[in-house]
Design a protein around this motif. Sequence first.
Motif, PDB file in Angstrom:
ATOM      1  N   UNK A   1     -25.962 -14.071  10.780  1.00 25.80           N
ATOM      2  CA  UNK A   1     -25.460 -13.100   9.808  1.00 25.80           C
ATOM      3  C   UNK A   1     -24.883 -11.900  10.558  1.00 25.80           C
ATOM      4  N   UNK A   2     -23.785 -11.375  10.029  1.00 25.33           N
ATOM      5  CA  UNK A   2     -23.218 -10.113  10.504  1.00 25.33           C
ATOM      6  C   UNK A   2     -23.007  -9.214   9.296  1.00 25.33           C
ATOM      7  N   UNK A   3     -23.473  -7.992   9.412  1.00 25.46           N
ATOM      8  CA  UNK A   3     -23.228  -6.971   8.390  1.00 25.46           C
ATOM      9  C   UNK A   3     -22.371  -5.879   9.024  1.00 25.46           C
ATOM     10  N   UNK A   4     -21.283  -5.549   8.359  1.00 26.03           N
ATOM     11  CA  UNK A   4     -20.361  -4.527   8.857  1.00 26.03           C
ATOM     12  C   UNK A   4     -20.255  -3.420   7.825  1.00 26.03           C
ATOM     13  N   UNK A   5     -20.601  -2.219   8.231  1.00 24.13           N
ATOM     14  CA  UNK A   5     -20.465  -1.038   7.373  1.00 24.13           C
ATOM     15  C   UNK A   5     -19.500  -0.086   8.055  1.00 24.13           C
ATOM     16  N   UNK A   6     -18.384   0.187   7.400  1.00 21.90           N
ATOM     17  CA  UNK A   6     -17.337   1.020   7.984  1.00 21.90           C
ATOM     18  C   UNK A   6     -17.035   2.196   7.083  1.00 21.90           C
ATOM     19  N   UNK A   7     -16.607   3.275   7.709  1.00 22.91           N
ATOM     20  CA  UNK A   7     -16.179   4.469   6.976  1.00 22.91           C
ATOM     21  C   UNK A   7     -14.760   4.796   7.405  1.00 22.91           C
ATOM     22  N   UNK A   8     -13.806   4.466   6.517  1.00 22.63           N
ATOM     23  CA  UNK A   8     -12.390   4.707   6.783  1.00 22.63           C
ATOM     24  C   UNK A   8     -11.863   5.926   6.031  1.00 22.63           C
ATOM     25  N   UNK A   9     -12.750   6.768   5.545  1.00 22.50           N
ATOM     26  CA  UNK A   9     -12.294   7.830   4.666  1.00 22.50           C
ATOM     27  C   UNK A   9     -11.876   7.231   3.326  1.00 22.50           C
ATOM     28  N   UNK A  10     -10.835   7.780   2.715  1.00 20.89           N
ATOM     29  CA  UNK A  10     -10.335   7.279   1.435  1.00 20.89           C
ATOM     30  C   UNK A  10      -9.552   5.996   1.675  1.00 20.89           C
ATOM     31  N   UNK A  11      -9.910   4.939   0.967  1.00 22.93           N
ATOM     32  CA  UNK A  11      -9.240   3.643   1.107  1.00 22.93           C
ATOM     33  C   UNK A  11      -8.206   3.496  -0.006  1.00 22.93           C
ATOM     34  N   UNK A  12      -6.962   3.261   0.369  1.00 25.28           N
ATOM     35  CA  UNK A  12      -5.889   3.141  -0.620  1.00 25.28           C
ATOM     36  C   UNK A  12      -5.931   1.791  -1.308  1.00 25.28           C
TER      37      UNK A  12
ATOM     38  N   UNK B   1       0.810  -1.220   0.000  1.00 24.00           N
ATOM     39  CA  UNK B   1       0.000   0.000   0.000  1.00 24.00           C
ATOM     40  C   UNK B   1       0.844   1.272   0.000  1.00 24.00           C
ATOM     41  N   UNK B   2       1.967   1.302   0.695  1.00 25.72           N
ATOM     42  CA  UNK B   2       2.788   2.512   0.686  1.00 25.72           C
ATOM     43  C   UNK B   2       3.361   2.808  -0.704  1.00 25.72           C
ATOM     44  N   UNK B   3       3.902   1.801  -1.437  1.00 21.59           N
ATOM     45  CA  UNK B   3       4.290   2.093  -2.824  1.00 21.59           C
ATOM     46  C   UNK B   3       3.124   2.542  -3.696  1.00 21.59           C
ATOM     47  N   UNK B   4       1.907   2.082  -3.405  1.00 14.50           N
ATOM     48  CA  UNK B   4       0.753   2.579  -4.159  1.00 14.50           C
ATOM     49  C   UNK B   4       0.630   4.089  -4.031  1.00 14.50           C
ATOM     50  N   UNK B   5       0.780   4.595  -2.806  1.00 18.24           N
ATOM     51  CA  UNK B   5       0.664   6.034  -2.585  1.00 18.24           C
ATOM     52  C   UNK B   5       1.749   6.776  -3.348  1.00 18.24           C
ATOM     53  N   UNK B   6       2.985   6.311  -3.219  1.00 17.95           N
ATOM     54  CA  UNK B   6       4.111   6.998  -3.860  1.00 17.95           C
ATOM     55  C   UNK B   6       3.976   6.938  -5.373  1.00 17.95           C
ATOM     56  N   UNK B   7       3.648   5.757  -5.895  1.00 12.85           N
ATOM     57  CA  UNK B   7       3.514   5.621  -7.351  1.00 12.85           C
ATOM     58  C   UNK B   7       2.373   6.468  -7.884  1.00 12.85           C
ATOM     59  N   UNK B   8       1.324   6.621  -7.097  1.00 10.19           N
ATOM     60  CA  UNK B   8       0.209   7.442  -7.544  1.00 10.19           C
ATOM     61  C   UNK B   8       0.630   8.904  -7.684  1.00 10.19           C
ATOM     62  N   UNK B   9       1.366   9.404  -6.700  1.00 16.09           N
ATOM     63  CA  UNK B   9       1.814  10.800  -6.765  1.00 16.09           C
ATOM     64  C   UNK B   9       2.816  10.993  -7.898  1.00 16.09           C
ATOM     65  N   UNK B  10       3.748  10.043  -8.031  1.00 16.68           N
ATOM     66  CA  UNK B  10       4.785  10.171  -9.058  1.00 16.68           C
ATOM     67  C   UNK B  10       4.278   9.807 -10.449  1.00 16.68           C
ATOM     68  N   UNK B  11       3.095   9.195 -10.517  1.00 18.24           N
ATOM     69  CA  UNK B  11       2.521   8.775 -11.795  1.00 18.24           C
ATOM     70  C   UNK B  11       3.456   7.802 -12.519  1.00 18.24           C
ATOM     71  N   UNK B  12       3.916   6.787 -11.762  1.00 20.26           N
ATOM     72  CA  UNK B  12       4.772   5.750 -12.331  1.00 20.26           C
ATOM     73  C   UNK B  12       4.182   4.395 -11.978  1.00 20.26           C
ATOM     74  N   UNK B  13       4.708   3.366 -12.634  1.00 21.73           N
ATOM     75  CA  UNK B  13       4.261   2.019 -12.330  1.00 21.73           C
ATOM     76  C   UNK B  13       4.635   1.667 -10.898  1.00 21.73           C
TER      77      UNK B  13
END
Length: 745
Positions: free
Chosen positions: A621-632, A491-503
């Motif tokens: 049955x269990x239903x879980x609805x969560x709000x984590x803000x933006x999910x990477x 997930x951390x490389x996802x953030x960096x690659x997204x900003x840098x616009x690279x693979x």
Amino acid sequence: MSRRPMARLIGARLQRREDPPLVRGAGAYVGDLRVPGCLEAAFVRSDVAHGELRAVDLAPARRLPEVAGAWSHADLPALPDTPPMLDRESVRGRPWPALATGRVRYVGEPLAIVVAADRYLAEDARDAARIDIAPLPVVLDPTEAAASAVRLFPGSDNVALQRDFGEPIGDPVWRAAAVVVEARYRQQLLAHTYLEARAILVSPRPDGGLTVWASHQAPHRLRGDLAGAFGLRTEQVRVIVPDVGGAFGGKSQTWPEYLAVAAAALQLGRPVRWTEDRAEALAGPPHGRGQNQWARMAADADGRILAYELHIDADVGAYPHTGAFVPVISAMIATGAYSIPQVHVKTRSVVTNTAPTSPYRGAGRPEAAAAIERTVELLARRLGIDPAELRRRNFIAPQDFPYTTPTGFTYDSGDYAAALDVALRELGYDRWRAEQARRRDTAAPPLGIGLCAYVERSGIGEEFGAVEACPDGTFVALSGCCSTGQGHATSFPQVVADVLDVDVDRVRLVERDTAVIPRGTGSFASRSMQIGGAALYRAAGELIDLARRRAAEKWAVPVDDVGYDGGELVAGDRRMPLGELAGAAQLRAEVTTSAPEAFPFGAYAAVVEVDPELGDVTVLRIVAVDDYGVVVNPLIVDGQAYGSTMQGLGQALYEDVRYERDGTPAARSLLDYLIPTVSELPPLAFAETCTPNPNTPLGAKGAGESGCIGVPPAIVNAVVDALGLDDPSALQMPLTPYTCWSAAQ
């Protein structure tokens, strides 16, 4: 320079890079390390919960073959005490020696360390030691301990920390209310039961320093604690965290065993390793939860909550160093998702003769959610109002954010009704209510529906992040966080690659080594993406800005004329990859960033069937609805949701650290301590809403602890609903068949 909108990688379900070696058995944990000359340690431990330590005779242990050394506190008089994790007020007058001296205060407390050529020999020598302890009276319940004449620490009472939040509520408020409900709840003690228990390997260096490998969540904290304890400069201690088999909050601390292992390594001038076995892990610290709660709530005839009072007596075990602050978090988030005009919370952290507690996944938030959600459910029953509707009438409105609670937290953002509506829809709430009514007219097992609307706190402190461009066109992201299974390498490389616009394959992550990462806070309190990811986002942006300035100098053009496009600098028809610029001189941007706490939230719903004659609970049955803000990375977040949900199920139905009256732990193996497995996995449904965090560039909130918070009260409320109980105090977790059968009578 403006950044392109986050779209390409933020939110992508990328497979975890970490998984292939782990599932092949190729991971490298502390126990797997092969360090030349390494010795193995075992601890002589107290089998008495409270007593005067009269003698520790290690002579028989020392006489055994291949025993390199054995030490009690008397042999190491300069052995430092265990440092407190956060709160220093609670430990004043209550020292925690790394090896017990004078008095023992819980079963499993280390009395001596034995070091031998292998673990088997060390355990043989451990068993040869002769111990003399004169028993003293034992106190196990925090409320009783607070009032007891039995003092664990001479000169200090058993209340290590006491805090009040909000203002006391006068009697007229309670007298004027249309309805007042009150109840007592018990949050039982839980074992952390990580896959890999605590482990540390300490190797002395020729310069007098230490290289340390530890299964840990906060390597820079451990480095600072060890340096301070042994009079070393910070740079003389290097902490490396290899693969970690889970942590859940219990590996953020510097435990007494770590100090003893370091002392033994320094005494022998050789590497020494200790790996905790399951019996030690279940009997000794850390435990989690452990609260006695008394709650009172007042409302008008329409169900508007007028006042809420909560008293907490928290069992922090024999030493308050690692857990005294957790009930303070419970107190501060006691009001959950509700707008309540008058609130008063009183919390006491009390020492007892149980093993010390520490944060355990959720760390104070599950305890608070259980108290208020069970009380709101009781209020709805007394008023004859549907529990979903009662919650809607009292939720903090979206337009009221940021919202400051009467206990001092400032919630950043939220739409609690929206999350509840999704949960009810995903559950099929009206259909289950109809089925419940039908069953009440038949001999079918009763059905119950339980809800929980929760708010939790995530992220705290500051974090280091750096991004460096390499001459070969790749990038290195460096983080002060410390993955213990959260998927940072993905997930951390996802953030960096997204900003840098690279693979994303061009970005690799480095963390968990204090010799490489200059500073850091670590991973706990669901802070990694919220704080650590934001630091890397900023660092990647600053790398682009730095590269543009250097390219402008090289090309002798204004900075504003230099653009950036997918890993390349552009000015007119000239283009230069960042790697080419990095080949001339190091191209690296580093930041230390912080942000206010965030407040994820969600709504959980459970449907259960209860056999009143046997007390068996079946979760339908269990239903879980969560709000984590933006999910990477939704795939990683789903994994966090499954894990925390199963741990919440464990607290609700199975898990309980029990002590005999003399303070002896009842469980010494996983045959005695029940945890849910895939066989107990009920039908689960996950959904999300998205309310971005307004205080970070990523918009992310914490996502690691939701199920532990939402599942237990939802299940307990469902069982209360199925049995038609008006006194919820009759039903305490874990909901064993005997507990449910007794309540049904």
